[in-house]
Structures are given as C-alpha cells and as structure tokens.
Enzyme design. Structure first.
Site, PDB file in Angstrom:
ATOM      1  N   SER A 687       1.004  -1.029  -0.073  1.00  0.00           N
ATOM      2  CA  SER A 687       0.029  -0.053  -0.098  1.00  0.00           C
ATOM      3  C   SER A 687       1.112   1.064  -0.175  1.00  0.00           C
ATOM      4  O   SER A 687       2.039   1.250   0.221  1.00  0.00           O
ATOM      5  CB  SER A 687      -0.923  -0.052   1.132  1.00  0.00           C
ATOM      6  OG  SER A 687      -0.073  -0.068   2.450  1.00  0.00           O
ATOM      7  N   GLY A 688       0.430   2.252  -0.449  1.00  0.00           N
ATOM      8  CA  GLY A 688       0.901   3.765  -0.678  1.00  0.00           C
ATOM      9  C   GLY A 688       0.106   4.776  -0.001  1.00  0.00           C
ATOM     10  O   GLY A 688      -0.802   4.216   0.683  1.00  0.00           O
ATOM     11  N   PHE A 690      -1.966   6.906  -1.854  1.00  0.00           N
ATOM     12  CA  PHE A 690      -3.397   6.921  -2.390  1.00  0.00           C
ATOM     13  C   PHE A 690      -3.514   5.544  -3.258  1.00  0.00           C
ATOM     14  O   PHE A 690      -4.319   5.570  -3.964  1.00  0.00           O
ATOM     15  CB  PHE A 690      -3.445   8.035  -3.472  1.00  0.00           C
ATOM     16  CG  PHE A 690      -2.272   8.295  -4.380  1.00  0.00           C
ATOM     17  CD1 PHE A 690      -2.227   7.569  -5.711  1.00  0.00           C
ATOM     18  CD2 PHE A 690      -1.175   9.030  -4.246  1.00  0.00           C
ATOM     19  CE1 PHE A 690      -1.347   7.671  -6.812  1.00  0.00           C
ATOM     20  CE2 PHE A 690      -0.148   9.263  -4.999  1.00  0.00           C
ATOM     21  CZ  PHE A 690      -0.310   8.430  -6.218  1.00  0.00           C
ATOM     22  N   VAL A 693      -2.026  -2.372  -3.531  1.00  0.00           N
ATOM     23  CA  VAL A 693      -1.766  -3.382  -4.571  1.00  0.00           C
ATOM     24  C   VAL A 693      -2.233  -4.652  -4.025  1.00  0.00           C
ATOM     25  O   VAL A 693      -1.816  -5.191  -3.035  1.00  0.00           O
ATOM     26  CB  VAL A 693      -0.235  -3.518  -4.804  1.00  0.00           C
ATOM     27  CG1 VAL A 693       0.086  -4.356  -5.986  1.00  0.00           C
ATOM     28  CG2 VAL A 693       0.254  -2.177  -5.298  1.00  0.00           C
ATOM     29  N   LYS A 708      -3.170  -2.735  -9.316  1.00  0.00           N
ATOM     30  CA  LYS A 708      -2.982  -1.724  -8.558  1.00  0.00           C
ATOM     31  C   LYS A 708      -3.971  -0.960  -8.549  1.00  0.00           C
ATOM     32  O   LYS A 708      -4.706  -0.498  -9.564  1.00  0.00           O
ATOM     33  CB  LYS A 708      -1.753  -1.025  -8.864  1.00  0.00           C
ATOM     34  CG  LYS A 708      -1.206   0.384  -8.372  1.00  0.00           C
ATOM     35  CD  LYS A 708      -0.090   0.895  -8.975  1.00  0.00           C
ATOM     36  CE  LYS A 708       0.424   2.150  -8.115  1.00  0.00           C
ATOM     37  NZ  LYS A 708       1.509   2.753  -8.848  1.00  0.00           N
ATOM     38  N   ASP A 802      12.670   7.918  -9.381  1.00  0.00           N
ATOM     39  CA  ASP A 802      12.682   7.389  -8.044  1.00  0.00           C
ATOM     40  C   ASP A 802      13.060   5.699  -7.963  1.00  0.00           C
ATOM     41  O   ASP A 802      12.478   4.997  -7.518  1.00  0.00           O
ATOM     42  CB  ASP A 802      10.993   6.898  -7.942  1.00  0.00           C
ATOM     43  CG  ASP A 802      10.537   6.848  -6.504  1.00  0.00           C
ATOM     44  OD1 ASP A 802      11.344   6.960  -5.747  1.00  0.00           O
ATOM     45  OD2 ASP A 802       9.420   6.602  -6.199  1.00  0.00           O
TER      46      ASP A 802
END
Length: 992
Positions: A687-688, A690, A693, A708, A802
C-alpha cells in the site's frame, strides 16, 4: 579525695626533687606519666586514647622527637628513637599496632586519664618493648653505651613497669620511686573502675527511661487508633441506620401508594356495583361477551366498545398513534435489515451469529412490531411469557380514565360480572408470579373465601369461581351486604398482600439460587465443549494439511478455482469456534447476569450438529460468487475475515505451481475485452499514499496478476493526477524484461485499476534488510541490470526519478524488475518539477533550476552504496532539511571494507556537478559500462538474463482485506467541491 590530694602532693614533691637533680630529663615526669596516655614513657611509644590536655602534651613530645632524630644527647628518650630510621610510616604502623582502646571515663582532677589501667598499661609496655627490640637491634645495649650511669639502672628497665625510665642522667631514682608509681597506678585503676561502673549505671537508667517513654507513646497511639476505629464503626452504623430508615420510608410510601390505588379501585367498583344492581337482569350471568367487557372496564381497557363513546371523549393517550406509526415503520425497516444480516451471518459466520445475539434481537423487533400493529388496530393483547400482565402494562392504544359517567349507558349488559373478573385475574396471575396485587383489587363482591382463592394455583381457581357464581345468582339484595363486607375485609387484604410480598421475596431468592446453579452447570458444560472443540480443531488442521499434500501430489495441469477458498473457509470457521468459545468462557459472568431469562437455557456450542453446516455455509458464497460475480468492490465479502496469520495464508506452493504451469501461463487473454468482473481479488501485497496493490486471478484462465487500485478522490486531493497519467503513458510504451508490464487499466466511480505483471519474489529492500548488505557479485549483477533498464528508458526520453530498493522487485527467476513509475516522465528538455525520495534525490532536483537524465545516475550511486553497506549514505534523524543539506554538500564517506573499484564508481556517480558526473560526460552511459566495477560483466548475458545472482524467496501471503469504502475516501471528498471533483475526474481519468 584525701588520698588523691595526698598522692598529688607526693607527686609534686617528687617532681620538684627530680627537677633539682636532673633538669634535662623533663620529659620523664612521673606526674606526666599518670596524667597522659599519649606521652612516651622512658623511650617507649605506647599510646592510648587521651583527653585534650594529654593529646597536646603528646604532640609536643612527638614534635620534639621528630626534631631530634639525629642528635647524640645523653637523653635516653632521644637515643632510643634515633637508633633506627624513624620515619612517619613506621610511626603510624607502630601506633596503629600498639594502640589499645578502652571506653572513655571521667577525668580525675583534670590530670589523670581513666583509660590507663594497670594490666592494660603493662600489655602496652610489653608490646612496646617487643617492637623496640624487633625494630631496633638491641636497644638496651645502645642505651648502656650512650649513658654514663650505673648498670643497676638498666636492670631496673626489665623489672619496672615503666620500661627504660632510668636512662636519664640522674642517679637518684631508686626502687622506692617505682613502688610509689605502682601504688598511684593502682589507686587510679580503682577510681577508673568506680567511675566506669557509675557511668554504666547512668546509661542503663537512661535507657530504661527511654524505653518507658517509648512504651507510653505506643500505648497512647494504640489508644488513639482504637478510638478512631470506634468512631468509624459508629459512623458506619449510623449510615446503615440511615439507609435502613430510608428504605423503610420508601417501603411505607410504596405501601401507601398501593393502598391509595386499592381504595380508588374499591370506590370505582362500588359505584359500578350500585349502578349495575339497580338495573340488574339475571339473564346475562354467564355470557363471555359481558365477561370480556367487564375485564376491560375493571382494568381500564376499552377494547371492542362503542366507538361513539371513545370519539366523544378526549382520553389521555399514553402513546400517541403518530409516534406508534413512526415506530412501526422504523421497526419494520430494522427488522428487514436484521433479517438480511442474520441470513448473511448464518452463511459466513454462524458462531458470531450465535454469540452476538443478533438473532434474538430480530425476534424482539418482531414482537415489538406485532404489539404496535395490534395497538393501532385496537385488538386485545394476550399476555406472553416475556410481558408483564395487563394490570401493570401501560396500554399502547387509546384508553380513557374510569369515571362514573362512562358507565351511565349499557346498563343491561353489565350484571353480575364478578365471575369473569375472577377467572381472568387468576389466569393473569399465573402468567407472571411477580405481580400478585391484581388478585385483591378485583375481588370486591366475594366473601372471605374468595380473597383466599387468589393465593392458590390455577387448578383451584375454577372451583372458587363456581362458588362465586352461586353466590351471585341468588338475588340483587345480597349485593348490598357483600359491599359492606368488602369494607371490613380491606384490612385483611392488606395483611394478605404483605404475606404475599414476603412469599414473593422468598421465591425470588430461590430463583436466584437456581440461576446460580444453572450458571455453574453451564460453565462446566462450556469447558467440556471447549475441550472437545480444541480436539476437533486439531483434527481439522490435520485433515487440511493432508488435503493440501494430496492436492500437491495429485494435482494435474489445472488448479480448481474453489479448493484454496474452501480450505481457508474451513480453517476460518474452526478458528472462529475456537476463539469465540474462549471469549465465552472468560465472559460468562457478565453475559449470564445480563441475560438471565432469555439465554440461560441455550447451549452456546454444539459441534456435532453445526460442524457440517458452517462448513457448507462458508463454501456456498464462493460458489455463488463464481456463478454470478458481484460488483468488484463487493468481492471482499467472499473472502472470510481472518484472525490467525498462520492459518490464513495463500501457500507459496500454490503461487509457484500457478507460475510454473505452462498451460495457465500460455493461455491467450484478450485484455482489451476484459472486465473487472473477470478478476477475483486475493491478498494485499502493499500500500502507498493513495494506492493499494492486491493479488488477483483471472477467472477464465486462472492466471495470477497484480492489481494496483488507486483512489480517485485521494489522487485529486494530493494533486497527483498528472503523475498517474504519466505512469500509464510510460508503462504502455515500455516493453523490457527489466520493467514490470502493464496489461490493461479499468475504472469505476471511485477507483482506477492497473492490471500488471505479478512478481512473486518481493522487494530488494527485504533482501538487504534480511542480510544486512549484499555481496560484491550480487551488487554487480543487479547494478548491471539496472543500468540496462535505465538505458532503455533514457533512449525512450523517459526519466525514472524514483530509483530505490523498494521499487526493485525480484521475479521468480531472481532478476530485477523496475516498478512504480509514478514519478517517471517523458521529457525532451530539462524539467523543474520537485519529486523523488529524500535519501535518493539528486541535488539538481533540490535546486529547482532544472534536471535531466543525469538525476538517475546520482540515484544509481546511492543505490550501489546501500547494497554494499546496508544503509544509504545521507541519513539523518532530524527533518528532511538535514538530509537535503547533506545531499548539497555531497560529502560521502565510504567505509574502508568496501572494494576500491566500487568506491571509485560511487565517488564518480555521487557528484554535485552534473557536468563532472559519470554518465553525463561525452561517453554517456558507455563510461559507466566500461568502468572497472563492471569489468567482469558480460552485458549480452545480462541482457538475456542468463545468470541469476540469487534464488528468490517466495513466501506465503497474509490475508489483508482492503475496505474500499474507507473513511479517508469520504474525508478526501469533503475537501473538494463535488462539481470540481467530477470535472477533474473527467479531465484526467476519461482515458482509463
């Protein structure tokens, strides 16, 4: 005292004579010998505790001895101390070794110290002579050689107590002086003994006095404590008396209220009887209609009476009909919801339904709804076991108060109705044992025998009522006499009521005791059930393990769709049984106290009956889901909620078999025609901010994918619309073995869905943290694969921005896969956007003057450092500004254990000046490939992914259910106006 004075005079005379004969030997003074314990006597160094005066004398002598260590005088005192090297240490050792401590006593004439007894002084003298002989080789010979006196004086040294006292220059000292000294010392010792004895007595007396004082104080404290305890007891007794008085007042008030009610009822019934007897007709004695009507009159209920009477009078309504209708509507809606809830819980979690009480609440709502409908329709209510009798119920329908005007009409229909009153009242009393007051209120026209009949059982009520009928059928004249008897029997009724109340209390106590016994029995049964269930639970686990083993052995190329779910549902329901039985055993006391009447007779667990039911009910929703798939956001209902991590994992064998199955992986899937309903969601992978997965499976082909899921409201609130669109654009353009593939995208009202390739090996971050760091060989292989991936992106004019271990996945073969292209962007010139992870961000991004592809090479140097060391080089426990300051300075410190070639590559990549950074020079990426760090790398084999540096670890996945309708979704929507939210969704997400 006279003796002491004589002794002092003798001593003074001796001193004067001695001063005349030998003035140089003033230190050897007999008076000073007896007065001080610290002075040196005839060259010896025996010391004792002395008073302040004696201490001062000893200090003077000691100082003179220190000053005269090297003088060769005729004085025997100095000769003894000067034969050896008498330093301070020897003195301290000698003093500590010779010191003889005795208890203090009072001084005699401020000159004689009481510490020196005869025996003690002799011990000291012996010690002094012994020590002098040990330390000074043959002191007596030295004394004889240094002095010009007779040898007789030296012989006196061995026999006299005073040691070498005759080593001076005078020849007038003889044995008489020694005897005088002995006598004086004996007298001193006597005085010392008497003084010590007196002191001890004084000390004992003081101790006794203190003990007596302490005892008196303790006795006083004990007396005070006893008094305080008595006062507290008295206060408690007063409080108890006050409480008892209050209870008595309350009882008296309740009795007065009951008496007032009885009097009112008697007056009303007397008026009724008078009015009925004037127009009495003996033809209607046993009609059921009149009996029912009289019940209603006596109890204040006007069911099935003339509507004109109720319409003309504005009766006080207890509960308004509008309120009743609204309550009825609410209960009907709630009952439907409870019905749906019970059906779902029966299929998914039957044990939770059993212990939560939802089913019982559903029945309670049904009862309430029936009561409301009956009251609105005006139907008479029959008492039930869970309801009190009518005399204590507050009627819900329109009721009127009993007044004489209500009974002016319908005179012919109200004759001799006492029989029916008695029958119905007795029946109502049998329904509820706690309400016995109604029996006495309705027996107004009966004799004393009828009053006693109310305390009997229902079997005796019929006989008593028949007697009442015979009494009432005689004539109308008997009614007046019966009315008079009712007044006389009112006091008897009160006494009977009190007796009945006492009986009720006794019955209640008996019931409580029975309930406690039942609770204990239930606890014993529940413990037995829990033990049985634990055994069954272990058996189920063994069966499931055997089932999985058989499945792994006999499984062919295809995997059934429902096997894993069926196993999980079985384990899940068994786990529910186990945990809930433990909760019941821990909370029996609270549950039994709150549910004495409704739940005591129910068994909480019946494993033999319900075992197969909950298994079938848990499997049923999965089959229903496969036949008719639910909406995509509701598919979480098909996955049972898990509580135990070990029993709720998708096995690694299932994942490996699915990935290695060539038939499943080789099936063609037209992703353009796929829908959300074609996929089944499983576990949460990550998870992130917003996005989340989740693992998913394509239902027709049984192939595993990665889904996702992005929240549209959060994306708009965080202003990440452009990054999401860039991610889709970049992933649709890329096709590289070192980059995760994007197959398709979907959209609904709230979410965006990215269907991606499933990478089972996990993140590179986990491998670094598990091992501390990576070896040089593994770092070289993975760095080479990352270089090829970045080269591919840069050739497509895409910057990644990134690069970090969390975004590098390990596939089933052990190779790298780049993922999470949220910050990736396709550029033709330098961009000025601020994005990235603080520990890996390049300094040109922080400056804001523009950055390009070289920012990825900075991140590559940071990544190589972390793979070799275990942590990134720029880390701070403070804020991000501290990290940014370190990045701008670029003072990287590589540990000495890192290889020199790797150190050189890191130092050339982590450079603040972009023009001097490796990869941004004229050679471009070839400068990085040709660096000695990659000297042993075959780039063609790396491109073909021929050799994997390590074996991946495919672990079982835990069940993490994602609630799509979470609160953050609603919170994010509240920050944005609905019109703006919809407009931005249509603007950015219309192509999904």
């Amino acid at each position: 005292q006279q003796q002491q004075q004589q002794q002092q005079q003798q001593q003074q005379q001796q001193q004067q004579q001695h001063q005349k004969t030998s003035p140089s030997t003033s230190f050897v003074d007999y008076n000073n010998i007896n007065n001080s314990n610290g002075n040196n006597i005839n060259g010896t160094t025996s010391t004792c505790n002395s008073t302040s005066s004696s201490k001062s004398n000893s200090k003077e002598i000691y100082n003179e001895n220190n000053n005269n260590n090297n003088n060769n005088n005729n004085n025997s005192f100095t000769n003894v101390h000067n034969n050896n090297n008498n330093n301070n240490n020897n003195r301290k050792r000698r003093n500590s070794h010779i010191s003889y401590d005795t208890p203090d006593s009072n001084n005699i004439d401020n000159n004689i110290e009481s510490n020196d007894t005869e025996s003690g002084f002799r011990k000291n003298s012996k010690k002094s002579t012994d020590n002098n002989n040990n330390n000074n080789n043959n002191n007596n010979n030295n004394n004889n050689n240094n002095n010009n006196n007779n040898n007789n004086n030296n012989n006196n040294n061995s026999c006299n107590i005073n040691g070498n006292i005759n080593n001076g220059n005078s020849n007038n000292i003889n044995n008489n002086n020694c005897s005088n000294i002995d006598s004086t010392l004996a007298d001193v010792s006597k005085h010392q003994y008497t003084n010590q004895h007196q002191q001890q007595q004084n000390i004992q007396q003081q101790q006794q006095q203190q003990q007596q004082k302490n005892q008196q104080q303790q006795q006083q404290q004990q007396q005070q404590q006893q008094q305080n305890n008595q006062q507290q007891q008295q206060n408690n007794q007063q409080q108890q008396q006050n409480n008892q008085q209050q209870q008595q007042h309350q009882q008296q008030n309740s009795q007065q209220q009951q008496n007032n009610q009885h009097q009112q009822q008697l007056q009303q019934q007397q008026y009724q009887q008078k009015h009925y007897n004037n127009n009495n007709n003996n033809n209607n004695n046993n009609q059921p209609q009149t009996s029912n009507q009289n019940i209603q009159h006596s109890q204040g209920l006007n069911y099935n009476q003339n509507q004109n009477q109720n319409q003309n009078q504005e009766a006080p309504i207890v509960v308004n009909s509008l309120i009743l209708r609204s309550i009825g509507m609410m209960t009907s809606k709630i009952s439907k919801d409870f019905e749906e809830l019970t059906t779902f819980m029966k299929s998914s979690c039957p044990m939770l339904l059993r212990f939560s009480g939802v089913e019982n609440s559903y029945h309670i709502l049904e009862k309430l709804n029936n009561i409301i409908t009956q009251s609105l329709e005006g139907l008479p209510k029959t008492p039930q076991c869970s309801q009190p009798p009518f005399n204590q119920l507050i009627p819900l329908s329109n009721t009127t108060t009993l007044t004489p005007n209500n009974y002016n009409n319908n005179n012919n229909n109200s004759n001799n109705n006492n029989n029916s009153n008695n029958n119905n009242n007795n029946n109502s009393n049998n329904n509820n044992s706690n309400n016995n007051n109604s029996n006495n209120s309705n027996n107004n026209n009966n004799n004393s025998n009828n009053n006693n009949s109310n305390n009997n059982n229902s079997n005796n009520n019929n006989s008593n009522n028949n007697n009442n009928n015979s009494n009432n059928n005689n004539s109308n004249n008997n009614n007046s006499s019966n009315n008079n008897n009712n007044y006389s029997g009112f006091n008897d009724q009160q006494q009977q009521q009190q007796q009945q109340q006492q009986q009720q209390q006794q019955q209640q106590q008996q019931q409580q005791q029975q309930q406690q016994q039942q609770h204990q029995q239930q606890k014993h049964q529940q413990t037995q059930h829990s033990q049985q269930h634990q055994q069954q639970y272990q058996q189920h686990i063994q069966q499931n393990n055997q089932y999985q083993q058989n499945q792994n052995i006999t499984q062919s190329s295809q995997i059934p769709q429902f096997k894993s779910n069926n196993i999980q549902s079985l384990i899940h329901n068994n786990q529910q049984h186990y945990t809930q039985n433990n909760l019941v055993n821990n909370n029996n006391n609270t549950n039994n106290n709150n549910n004495n009447n409704n739940y005591n007779n129910k068994t909480y667990y019946q494993p033999s009956v319900h075992e197969n039911q909950y298994m079938a009910s848990a499997i049923a929703p999965i089959h229903n889901h496969q036949s008719s798939p639910n909406p995509f956001y509701q598919q979480k209902l098909t996955i049972p909620q898990q509580t135990n991590n070990q029993s709720t994992r998708i096995s690694a064998q299932f994942i490996i078999q699915n990935i290695n199955n060539q038939q499943i992986q080789g099936t063609y899937i037209n992703f353009n025609s796929c829908k959300l309903s074609d996929f089944k969601l499983f576990d949460l992978l990550g998870s992130g901010s917003f996005a989340k997965v989740r693992l998913c499976q394509h239902i027709p082909s049984e192939r595993l994918f990665c889904m996702k899921i992005l929240n549209q409201n959060k994306i708009i609130r965080l202003r990440q619309e452009v990054h999401v669109c860039n991610e889709k654009q970049v992933l649709m353009l890329t096709d590289n073995p070192f980059i995760v593939k994007l197959y398709s995208t979907f959209k609904d009202d709230r979410y965006l869905y990215f269907l991606q390739e499933f990478i089972p090996g996990g993140e590179l971050f986990d491998y670094i943290r598990a091992n501390g760091s990576l070896s040089l060989y593994v770092t070289q292989i993975y760095a080479a694969e990352i270089v090829l991936a970045l080269e591919y992106l840069h050739n497509q004019d895409i910057i990644y921005r990134d690069l970090k271990p969390e975004n590098l996945l390990i596939d089933q073969y052990g190779h790298i896969k780049l993922t999470d292209f949220g910050f990736a962007k396709r550029i033709t010139e330098n961009t000025k956007s601020m994005c990235g992870t603080p520990e890996y961000i390049a300094p040109e991004i922080l400056s804001g003057h523009g950055h390009g592809k070289s920012a990825d090479w900075w991140s590559l140097g940071i990544l190589i450092y972390e793979m070799l060391v275990g942590v990134p080089p720029f880390v701070s426990e403070g804020s991000q500004n501290d990290i940014f300051r370190l990045i701008r300075e670029a003072r990287i410190q590589v540990p000495p254990e890192v290889d020199q070639v790797a150190r050189d590559l890191i130092e050339k990549l982590v450079v603040t000046d972009v023009e001097k950074r490796l990869g941004s020079l004229e050679g471009g990426i070839e400068d990085i490939k040709n660096h000695p760090f990659f000297g042993a790398i075959n780039w063609n084999s790396i491109q073909n992914r021929e050799s994997a540096p390590l074996k991946p670890r495919i672990r079982p996945l835990k069940h993490h259910l994602m609630d799509e309708r979470d609160e953050e979704d609603r919170i994010s929507a509240n920050f944005i106006k609905p019109d703006l939210l919809e407009r931005r969704k249509n603007e950015f997400f219309s192509n999904f």
